[in-house]
Design a protein around this motif. Sequence first.
Motif, mmCIF file in Angstrom:
data_model
loop_
_atom_site.group_PDB
_atom_site.id
_atom_site.type_symbol
_atom_site.label_atom_id
_atom_site.label_comp_id
_atom_site.label_asym_id
_atom_site.label_seq_id
_atom_site.Cartn_x
_atom_site.Cartn_y
_atom_site.Cartn_z
ATOM 1 N N TYR A 1 0.830 -1.209 0.000
ATOM 2 C CA TYR A 1 0.000 0.000 0.000
ATOM 3 C C TYR A 1 0.863 1.257 0.000
ATOM 4 O O TYR A 1 0.609 2.201 -0.763
ATOM 5 C CB TYR A 1 -0.943 -0.017 1.210
ATOM 6 N N ASP A 2 1.906 1.263 0.841
ATOM 7 C CA ASP A 2 2.808 2.424 0.888
ATOM 8 C C ASP A 2 3.388 2.695 -0.505
ATOM 9 O O ASP A 2 3.462 3.839 -0.948
ATOM 10 C CB ASP A 2 3.979 2.181 1.851
ATOM 11 N N LYS A 3 3.791 1.616 -1.182
ATOM 12 C CA LYS A 3 4.400 1.780 -2.510
ATOM 13 C C LYS A 3 3.399 2.345 -3.512
ATOM 14 O O LYS A 3 3.712 3.252 -4.282
ATOM 15 C CB LYS A 3 4.925 0.433 -3.024
ATOM 16 N N LEU A 4 2.194 1.764 -3.507
ATOM 17 C CA LEU A 4 1.174 2.216 -4.456
ATOM 18 C C LEU A 4 0.812 3.673 -4.192
ATOM 19 O O LEU A 4 0.646 4.472 -5.109
ATOM 20 C CB LEU A 4 -0.073 1.324 -4.350
ATOM 21 N N TRP A 5 0.709 4.000 -2.915
ATOM 22 C CA TRP A 5 0.351 5.370 -2.528
ATOM 23 C C TRP A 5 1.447 6.344 -2.971
ATOM 24 O O TRP A 5 1.187 7.322 -3.686
ATOM 25 C CB TRP A 5 0.133 5.428 -1.010
ATOM 26 N N ASP A 6 2.675 6.067 -2.560
ATOM 27 C CA ASP A 6 3.793 6.983 -2.839
ATOM 28 C C ASP A 6 3.942 7.264 -4.326
ATOM 29 O O ASP A 6 4.276 8.376 -4.723
ATOM 30 C CB ASP A 6 5.110 6.393 -2.324
ATOM 31 N N ALA A 7 3.703 6.234 -5.140
ATOM 32 C CA ALA A 7 3.906 6.396 -6.583
ATOM 33 C C ALA A 7 2.856 7.318 -7.206
ATOM 34 O O ALA A 7 2.986 7.713 -8.356
ATOM 35 C CB ALA A 7 3.875 5.038 -7.274
ATOM 36 N N HIS A 8 1.821 7.666 -6.458
ATOM 37 C CA HIS A 8 0.734 8.458 -7.042
ATOM 38 C C HIS A 8 0.512 9.807 -6.376
ATOM 39 O O HIS A 8 -0.478 10.475 -6.659
ATOM 40 C CB HIS A 8 -0.563 7.632 -7.051
ATOM 41 N N VAL A 9 1.425 10.178 -5.484
ATOM 42 C CA VAL A 9 1.252 11.472 -4.807
ATOM 43 C C VAL A 9 1.669 12.600 -5.760
ATOM 44 O O VAL A 9 2.816 12.689 -6.166
ATOM 45 C CB VAL A 9 2.097 11.545 -3.510
ATOM 46 N N VAL A 10 0.726 13.440 -6.117
ATOM 47 C CA VAL A 10 1.008 14.611 -6.958
ATOM 48 C C VAL A 10 1.530 15.739 -6.070
ATOM 49 O O VAL A 10 2.490 16.410 -6.391
ATOM 50 C CB VAL A 10 -0.269 15.056 -7.698
ATOM 51 N N ARG A 11 0.869 15.926 -4.960
ATOM 52 C CA ARG A 11 1.353 16.909 -3.985
ATOM 53 C C ARG A 11 0.743 16.604 -2.622
ATOM 54 O O ARG A 11 -0.335 16.014 -2.526
ATOM 55 C CB ARG A 11 1.053 18.339 -4.429
#
Lengths: 213, 473
Positions: B7-17
Amino acid sequence: MEAFTTLNGIVAPLDRPNVDTDAIIPKQFLKSIKRSGFGPNLFDEWRYLDQGQPGEDCSKRPVNPDFVLNQTRYQNTQIMLGRDNFGCGSSREHAPWAFYDYGISCIIAPSFADIFYSNSFKNGILLIKLDTKVIDCLFKEVEATVGYKLNIDLEAQSITTPSDESITFEIDGALKHRLLNGLDDIGLSLKNSEDIQAYEERQKLLTPWLFSH
Amino acid sequence: MPTQTLYDKLWDAHVVRENEDGTSLIYIDRHLIHEVTSPQAFEGLKLAGRKPWRIDANLAVSDHNVPTTDRSEPIKDPISKLQLDTLDSNCAEWDITQFDIHDPRQGIVHVIGPEQGASLPGMTIVCGDSHTSTHGGLGALAFGIGTSEVEHTLATQCLILRKSKNMLVKVNGAVGKGITAKDIILAIIGKIGTAGGTGYAMEFAGKAIESLSMEGRMTLCNMAIEAGARAGFVAVDNKTIEFVKNRPYSPKGEDWDKAVTYWNNLHTDEGANFDNIIELEAENIGPQVTWGTSPEMVVSVSDVVPDPTQEPDAVKAEGMANALAYMDLKPGTPITDIRISRVFIGSCTNSRIEDMRAAAEIAKTGKVAENVTEAIVVPGSGLVKAQAEQEGLDQIFIDAGFEWREPGCSMCLGMNPDRLEPQEHCASTSNRNFEGRQGPGGRTHLVSPAMAAAAAIAGHFVDVRDIGNGESK
Ligand code: SF4
């Protein structure tokens, strides 16, 4: 979205856990392509004795006298008191639309389902989570007192009971800010258009396959 | 590198800001659209003078309202028709790809996404539908959204979100014969309750999960929402990559190799931290049957209907008593004594090819019982239907007295004409047994496809492990 600041209103108790969005607004009403007009069908299957159809005049339908919102003392309810896992199930935003259209803009329960929670705040409805013990007390008080009203102050994060007792509640700062000011999320996000474009440019190099369709 | 969960990986890869208030602007790779939750979003977009941010990230299909009978007939319900027409015109207006009701690729949105390769590992996938968690079976971060968020996604290709907590659901060991992904997820919900996953992103892991087929993983993640978790997912492995290969929207050539390298990192690192861990032993899971009006009201087929007076929690006991009254069941009744009059095999939970095969395997063993007035099989998509027909499964069903229908949501929620009559008990492979879900007054029992087929033939619930050679998967 309309802002939510304070509310002083009649409270209706709905004493059952896991109230799902299918019960809040049954599927046949989801066929509408509008956002409004769902109020008369809020809790349709519990509220009426017949089977409701979209577009029907609800004032002529047989009502279920046992259902809480049909009791004289709970007319003009603006606040609903609920139990655990309120709003579970389907993601239909028609559920908060129905509450809002009916005139209920605040729901108090020990816990809410995630999607219902975020959908409600986007429609000017304040959801308040309180400890089960506090909820138990509120249920007792509401049921014991005809015309029971609560006063809600979002800015102060406080609820005042008829006996002037004050209950404070926790709320996410970001949600509070948006609700107090009736802000439009899309407008806010579009202010970051440049960040979105920059992200897309970066990702086109890192994960090009996500941009080929 | 710090250790991270999937989940951390999926989340981090999609943070725009990251916003000052602790929320994040999260990029959405794929937006799936259906006719029920999108009209107000398109309307809102137009009223605000906005336009879709990225057309090619959207894919639309009609599924909830479509009739499952002959498609050459016009749609009788004018309100359903208006909703279908509205999706057609919105997609035409913005040039969004849509599989309309006559397209052979049409089907339930959560079946067609993976089938087309439009849902891929590592993606963020959203849809105005709570069962979007299904796509997490591919190692994607997929979750349901409301209509305001549909509009937000259309306008910005992003959503404002706050990160959830991490939960691991570990199913150890191997399941016994006849036990499916459906039984596993129902057993999990029975254990943690329908609010057990609220506020969490739920990763499924353990030997029993790794052994599941991709179809099974999608069934599992489909019902993460019934455990309260908005998103559920399984790490990527070779099965995932094999499944995705050569689908119409999947990456090809050089892109494919790059993607595979990227996907191979989509698993939780050794030693990563979870906020909550639940463990189950697969060998203890029997074929599950729900007896009440919430998916957590579930027992094994060899059990009896539970007794509310034995429940110490007063609120829960009252909920159980209400459910028993609605279902017209008495505590202590063996589950195998519950007679049914309808059977529904379908829905985004259990309408993929593997589900069709498992049900057909049982359908071969007999004929639909006399007290069962209707048993329908509704494949999840036109392509599932074609595949099943190629394998001759349709004929097996028809010979046994089942009806073989056109793809769509059908009796999972009965927005189309497929509905239960009041008081009818139904063995259903769908995901929700709420009051009135399949028709006002209808009584739903959630089960696996093999269990539904077995109930159709017996006229009441039976333990699928006792049938024939019991070799169904
Ligand atoms: S099959 Fe049922 S649960 Fe799945 S998308 Fe359709 S209505 Fe929703």
